[in-house]
Write a protein that holds these residues in place. Structure first.
Motif: not given
Length: 347
Positions: A338-347
């Motif tokens: 989830l953290a990886m998903f959020m990082f890739c989607m938000l940056n």
């Protein structure tokens, strides 16, 4: 599986949650798709986590989330339809815990991962990595509990013209929700030792139903037998009965045997085995179509034996069942993904 796990983790995210747990300067065009909690809307999935208006007079996310549930408690078509108010509160607190744990992993990933990397390229390809398909599927499950169960006694309510589900959808989609007074339910649950007996009478403008169930729980095993009788407003009626035996351990391994006599007089029976998530094929499903156009395909082609809520939180023993489920759906690997998903989607 990546897509179902991400779907579970982000389906109820708000922009306020993103700013608190992951990225403080995230905008309304944040690119994080979520399930639309306004279930009367034609839009099942939103392209961006919405700004929902948490009460900022509260200082903790727990109370802000609690307030959001309570503010909407009288809205018939808001949130998870199969949940009571108490269960909706448990759900938002569970999701807050998931995001809080993923927040710690997010801070680590910020130092290690390049948002232009091939990894992020795969993570953000929502149409091909399955995330969008599973978000639409979850939206259907939330709107129509049991639609993917494979049990005709459940799916016929949504598909049988006698039940007027088409008229029901046309009445609700695209306009304001129905009055909460139009849905009603009276029921009770009695428990003694490992035995659990329940009964209810419920109704809406289209149908009145009477149901009874007796269950026996011992460790990881559950057995139950049920009887249901429904009558629609035009005089049509049907009854059904059946039973099932379920096994589910803390590792997510499941085994089920079930049989049900359906409204046509025939029998449905089956055996199911799974581990936490089941892979589904979406090749013939066009989620750009409306609910009315897709209900039959979802019910027949995306069967995963999900019977919606097996035990409502109405006693301490059922809460113990919920605790097992909540704990099992949250682990370090899923928090990292989830953290990886959020990082890739938000940056």
């Amino acid at each position: 599986m990546f897509a179902p796990m991400i779907t579970h983790s982000v389906h109820a995210l708000t922009l306020e949650d993103i700013r608190y747990y992951f990225k403080s300067d995230a905008t309304e065009e944040n690119g994080i798709p979520t399930v639309n909690m306004d279930l009367a809307s034609e839009d099942r999935v939103l392209p961006n986590a919405p700004l929902v208006g948490y009460d900022e007079d509260f200082s903790t996310m727990g109370l802000k989330s609690f307030d959001m549930v309570m503010r909407n408690m009288n809205r018939t078509w808001w949130g998870i339809t199969d949940y009571s108010v108490l269960e909706k509160v448990a759900h938002v607190l569970h999701m807050s815990e998931v995001w809080s744990k993923a927040e710690q992993k997010y801070k680590e990933i910020e130092k290690l991962l390049d948002p232009e990397s091939d990894v992020c390229g795969c993570v953000t390809d929502l149409e091909n990595n399955g995330v969008m398909n599973y978000l639409h599927l979850l939206a259907f499950k939330i709107r129509y509990p049991g639609i993917t169960s494979g049990n005709e006694n459940i799916t016929n309510y949504y598909l049988d013209p006698i039940s007027n589900i088409t008229e029901y959808l046309e009445d609700t989609q695209g306009r304001e929700k129905r009055s909460p007074q139009e849905d009603w339910r009276v029921g009770g649950n009695w428990k003694s030792g490992n035995w659990d007996v329940g009964g209810s009478i419920s109704g809406n403008p289209y149908q009145t139903s009477v149901g009874a169930e007796v269950g026996y729980n011992r460790g990881d095993w559950r057995g139950s037998a049920s009887y249901d009788y429904s009558r629609d407003r035009y005089g049509g009626s049907y009854s059904s009965y059946g039973g099932r035996l379920d096994y589910e351990n803390d590792r997510g391994t499941t085994f089920s045997v079930f049989g049900n006599r359906n409204s046509g007089g025939g029998w449905n029976a089956g055996i199911g085995f799974g581990i936490k998530w089941r892979s589904l094929k979406f090749d013939d499903i066009d989620f750009s179509l409306s609910d009315i156009q897709l209900l039959k395909d979802v019910a027949e082609k995306l069967v995963d034996e999900d019977f919606a809520t097996l035990h409502h939180i109405d006693n301490a023993e059922h809460w113990e069942y919920w605790k097992k489920v909540l704990k099992r759906s949250s682990d370090d690997a899923s928090h990292y993904d989830l953290a990886m998903f959020m990082f890739c989607m938000l940056n």
